[in-house]
Design a protein around this motif. Structure first.
Motif, PDB file in Angstrom:
ATOM      1  N   ARG B  82      -1.333  -1.517  -4.950  1.00 37.31           N
ATOM      2  CA  ARG B  82      -1.210  -1.425  -6.403  1.00 37.31           C
ATOM      3  C   ARG B  82       0.103  -0.764  -6.767  1.00 37.31           C
ATOM      4  O   ARG B  82       0.506   0.214  -6.161  1.00 37.31           O
ATOM      5  CB  ARG B  82      -2.363  -0.606  -6.972  1.00 37.31           C
ATOM      6  CG  ARG B  82      -3.711  -1.063  -6.506  1.00 37.31           C
ATOM      7  CD  ARG B  82      -4.104  -2.395  -7.122  1.00 37.31           C
ATOM      8  NE  ARG B  82      -5.410  -2.811  -6.624  1.00 37.31           N
ATOM      9  CZ  ARG B  82      -5.575  -3.703  -5.662  1.00 37.31           C
ATOM     10  NH1 ARG B  82      -4.542  -4.271  -5.085  1.00 37.31           N
ATOM     11  NH2 ARG B  82      -6.783  -4.039  -5.265  1.00 37.31           N
ATOM     12  N   GLY B  83       0.730  -1.276  -7.779  1.00 37.71           N
ATOM     13  CA  GLY B  83       1.985  -0.674  -8.201  1.00 37.71           C
ATOM     14  C   GLY B  83       2.074  -0.561  -9.711  1.00 37.71           C
ATOM     15  O   GLY B  83       2.064  -1.560 -10.426  1.00 37.71           O
ATOM     16  N   LEU B  84       2.129   0.650 -10.197  1.00 34.89           N
ATOM     17  CA  LEU B  84       2.330   0.887 -11.627  1.00 34.89           C
ATOM     18  C   LEU B  84       3.337   2.014 -11.774  1.00 34.89           C
ATOM     19  O   LEU B  84       3.500   2.831 -10.875  1.00 34.89           O
ATOM     20  CB  LEU B  84       1.014   1.304 -12.301  1.00 34.89           C
ATOM     21  CG  LEU B  84      -0.084   0.242 -12.419  1.00 34.89           C
ATOM     22  CD1 LEU B  84      -1.377   0.890 -12.863  1.00 34.89           C
ATOM     23  CD2 LEU B  84       0.310  -0.855 -13.391  1.00 34.89           C
ATOM     24  N   TYR B  85       4.017   2.043 -12.911  1.00 33.52           N
ATOM     25  CA  TYR B  85       4.901   3.171 -13.171  1.00 33.52           C
ATOM     26  C   TYR B  85       4.040   4.363 -13.563  1.00 33.52           C
ATOM     27  O   TYR B  85       3.371   4.339 -14.589  1.00 33.52           O
ATOM     28  CB  TYR B  85       5.886   2.830 -14.280  1.00 33.52           C
ATOM     29  CG  TYR B  85       6.930   1.848 -13.844  1.00 33.52           C
ATOM     30  CD1 TYR B  85       7.970   2.267 -13.009  1.00 33.52           C
ATOM     31  CD2 TYR B  85       6.889   0.520 -14.222  1.00 33.52           C
ATOM     32  CE1 TYR B  85       8.928   1.382 -12.588  1.00 33.52           C
ATOM     33  CE2 TYR B  85       7.849  -0.378 -13.806  1.00 33.52           C
ATOM     34  CZ  TYR B  85       8.869   0.053 -12.989  1.00 33.52           C
ATOM     35  OH  TYR B  85       9.820  -0.825 -12.566  1.00 33.52           O
ATOM     36  N   GLN B 141      -4.129  -2.548 -13.607  1.00 33.65           N
ATOM     37  CA  GLN B 141      -3.373  -3.525 -12.823  1.00 33.65           C
ATOM     38  C   GLN B 141      -3.994  -4.915 -12.963  1.00 33.65           C
ATOM     39  O   GLN B 141      -3.291  -5.915 -13.086  1.00 33.65           O
ATOM     40  CB  GLN B 141      -3.408  -3.101 -11.362  1.00 33.65           C
ATOM     41  CG  GLN B 141      -2.496  -3.905 -10.493  1.00 33.65           C
ATOM     42  CD  GLN B 141      -1.234  -3.155 -10.213  1.00 33.65           C
ATOM     43  OE1 GLN B 141      -1.259  -2.042  -9.737  1.00 33.65           O
ATOM     44  NE2 GLN B 141      -0.120  -3.757 -10.525  1.00 33.65           N
TER      45      GLN B 141
END
Lengths: 424, 325
Positions: B82-85, B141
């Motif tokens: 998972r990638g979020l700011y 996400q």
């Protein structure tokens, strides 16, 4: 293109809202001002009042020397000069007594005296007496000795002239040091102001390029570790991401420098005149100096931040990044080391050659443009060379970036990176 | 019109073959399971489908045309990692990701709110991402993947780390999307989840396709030679000659029967044997699970040199089956 803009805008807005941005915007000028005022303050505090004694059996010589030393200061005794280069000398002329030497030595030991000059009369008439200077410590010894030597030769010369029947007034005129008035160009004070102002901007450029270059690398690593790339690359090309990031972070740097300059220009009326060494040093920047500052700042930032982006893509942690940062910082530090040379002789061959080497161009050519007289073709060539190398660097780094951002785990070695360049 | 079509795709990284001669198609309105242990080439396959990497040979078509980047506007991808700011506010983040997918700011805003409501996380909208729980971040996400109403939805391990209530919420959302005619690709090593959800599957191992087809067909092509039995008391019936192998748990056994033309009768006689000695609370005859099929297939596909006992650990499988009832 619209995605590059979106990415750059996000990067810009997120950064400019942080407390870190506000803190650095306020703190860096404060720290710099602190340095400048601090050094002025220190140099004025360490008032170079030097107290020396002149011991001579020839009282007239001693008194002449005393008045010469004090007149040579060009000022009164009571007000010490702020200029550290011209120490105030308080002179005490005395005749020789049997215990003089012992007393003086004792005074030196107890810090009441900075040194004494012992004049031994010449053995044969007509010959020069011998001068022995005993300083308290080695500090400032040479400058005092030089001052003394200069004063002594003037005094002796005047004595000789008097011997040959020349009137004291005439002798003084003859001994008047020659002053050359610059018919054209800046006065000494203006030049000094320009040097200080440009020096400050040079330091700012150095600082901001380094700071924001590292910021780019760090934020690449951050996106790598948080795996945002996986999400982003599903819609955006890595090249667009890199471009957006560099532009976004760079705009933050530009805004910061812009704020500083705007504030500095607002404050720099007659009101903000630094009394530096008795000369009026003020923020003296011409429009071309400011324009070229931005031109070279942008070039320098693009040059170094593209390299930094590749470094970020190649590594997995800040720790690994630090090992690579050396390559980023070294050329910048080199520029800093040559600052003195280029500042003093901006048009020497060395300066001209250094300023054309792309990694050094932004900082050094900026100095030359501001303080020297580079030919227009030199300016054009420097911009051209740097732009060309930026293009080359971006070509290479975008390839490294494209593959590196998806690589986790071990840091790639050089052959691996070279192989990345071949992937289409 | 197939949504995804892979034709003999091959991808090699340096010396490692990631994907070899892989072909499959995904039809609209279906859920497709891309299965395999970690490192089997699932993510490499997905990356080629969305143009992050390019196949060395073979071709990828989306929406019945050779892949071009413009198609990505019609694809939603939820990566495994998972990638979020972290520092961004949830709504800003969703709007940003929506805009990257070609939505206008107001559209993105509107749809983010709609989805947050649907997935019951409206309270998160104004928060910073880093202040959310892991499950909530996962939902964010998930929303980001669906914001631009993609026709192809690619989900890499979508339910990992979610509690059953939230996992069901997402599964329902995906089922709705399938009903609307979207194609959903699932990539997972959790075979049990796929069994319930997917219409079609492709099993890959070490980059090779070892099994593909519709879930029901695959299942029905296998004999009903598995017996699950819950019992109390004497377990001597587990020595029955009809049993080829078994896994024993306390009060429960998973049995594989010996191949035989009279498999159904064998199961009945096994039950009769068990009833004589023990108290039976549950008895079930069934096809092998997907996991069993997978292990069997991998064993067949393995070269002799690599042969020998294939353990679950070797396949890098989670051992959740040990914990089931």
């Amino acid at each position: 293109m619209i995605r590059v803009w979106l990415i750059a805008r996000r990067e810009y807005l997120e950064r400019i809202r942080t407390r870190g941005f506000i803190i650095t915007t306020v703190m860096i000028p404060l720290i710099m001002a602190g340095f400048i005022f601090g050094s002025i303050f220190l140099s004025s505090k360490a008032s170079f009042v030097t107290e020396i004694a002149i011991v001579s059996s020839d009282t007239q010589l001693a008194l002449d020397l005393k008045s010469e030393l004090q007149q040579g200061q060009g000022g009164s005794l009571t007000q010490p000069s702020l200029d550290p280069r011209k120490p105030t000398i308080i002179v005490d002329a005395m005749a020789v007594a049997p215990d003089t030497k012992a007393i003086l030595d004792q005074e030196i030991d107890s810090d009441d005296l900075d040194g004494y000059l012992w004049i031994t009369p010449a053995a044969t008439p007509g010959a020069r007496p011998t001068f022995t200077f005993t300083p308290r410590s080695s500090t400032g010894e040479t400058s005092i000795k030089d001052t003394l030597a200069a004063a002594l030769s003037t005094v002796l010369l005047r004595e000789q002239l008097a011997h040959r029947g020349i009137v004291a007034a005439d002798a003084n005129t003859m001994l008047q040091p020659v002053e050359i008035v610059a018919a054209k160009g800046s006065t000494h004070e203006d030049r000094e102001s320009a040097e200080v102002s440009v020096g400050v901007l040079f330091f700012l450029m150095y600082l901001v390029i380094m700071l924001y270059g590292m910021n780019v690398a760090r934020s690449v690593i951050e996106e790598k570790t948080s795996r945002i790339f996986e999400v982003m690359l599903a819609t955006v090309r890595p090249e667009a991401m890199m471009a957006g990031k560099i532009l976004g972070v760079g705009s933050v740097g530009l805004s910061q420098v812009g704020i500083w300059l705007a504030v500095a220009l607002l404050l720099s009326g007659r009101s903000l005149v630094l009394h530096l060494g008795g000369d009026d040093i003020h923020l003296a920047l011409t429009a071309p100096q400011i324009i070229f500052f931005f031109v070279y700042f942008i070039l320098g930032y693009l040059f170094y931040s593209s390299i930094a982006a590749a470094f970020g893509a190649m590594t997995n942690s800040e720790h690994e990044l630090q090992q690579l940062n050396m390559f980023l910082v070294m050329p910048l530090i080199f520029c800093f080391l040559t600052l003195g040379t280029v500042l003093l002789t901006p048009d020497s061959t060395l300066s001209r050659v250094l300023a054309l080497i792309p990694p050094f161009t932004p900082l050094l050519m900026y100095l030359r443009v501001s303080l020297g007289h580079p030919a227009p073709w030199e300016i054009a060539l420097s911009i051209l060379l740097t732009s060309a190398s930026i293009y080359g660097i971006v070509w290479v780094t975008s390839r490294i970036y494209r593959i590196g951002v998806l690589m986790y785990g071990k840091r790639p070695n050089l052959p691996e990176i070279l192989r990345w360049l071949k992937y289409s | 019109m197939p949504i995804v079509q892979l034709n003999h795709v091959r991808k090699v990284y340096d010396t490692k073959v990631a994907v070899e001669d892989l072909s499959f198609t995904i039809e609209p309105g279906t859920m497709f399971g891309l299965l395999g242990p970690n490192g089997s080439g699932k993510t490499s396959t997905i990356r080629m489908m969305i143009g992050i990497t390019v196949p060395d040979s073979g071709s990828v078509s989306l929406f019945d045309k050779p892949f071009v980047r413009k198609m990505l506007a019609r694809v939603g991808y939820l990566p495994e990692e998972r990638g979020l700011y972290k520092k961004m506010k949830v709504l800003d983040q969703l709007v940003f990701l929506g805009q990257l997918h070609g939505l206008t700011a107001s559209e993105a805003n509107q749809r983010s709110r709609f989805w947050c409501e649907k997935l019951e996380i409206t309270e998160a909208i104004s928060k910073k991402t880093e202040d959310l729980s892991k499950g909530m971040q996962q939902k964010i996400q998930f929303i980001a993947t669906l914001l631009h109403d993609p026709e192809l939805i690619i989900m890499d391990e979508p339910f990992s780390g979610l509690d059953p209530i939230n996992a069901n919420l997402l599964m329902d959302a995906l089922a709705d999307l399938r009903r609307e005619g979207k194609a959903v690709l699932f990539s997972t090593h959790r075979m049990d989840q796929v069994e319930k959800l997917c219409d079609n599957i492709a099993l890959i191992h070490r980059g090779h396709l070892i099994l593909s087809g519709s879930m029901t067909e695959i299942k029905s092509s296998y004999p009903r030679n598995r017996v699950h039995i819950h019992f109390e008391g004497d377990d001597s019936f587990l020595q029955d000659p009809s049993i080829e192998s078994l896994k024993r748990y306390s009060g429960y056994a998973e049995i594989k029967l010996r191949p035989s033309p009279t498999l159904a009768d064998d199961a009945q006689s096994l039950l009769a044997h068990a009833i004589r000695v023990a108290r039976i609370s549950r008895f079930e005859v069934t096809e092998p699970t997907l996991e069993d099929i997978f292990i069997e297939k991998v064993r067949e596909a393995l070269p002799i040199a690599n042969g020998g006992e294939l353990s679950m650990a070797q396949l890098d499988q989670p051992k959740e089956s040990d914990l089931d009832d």
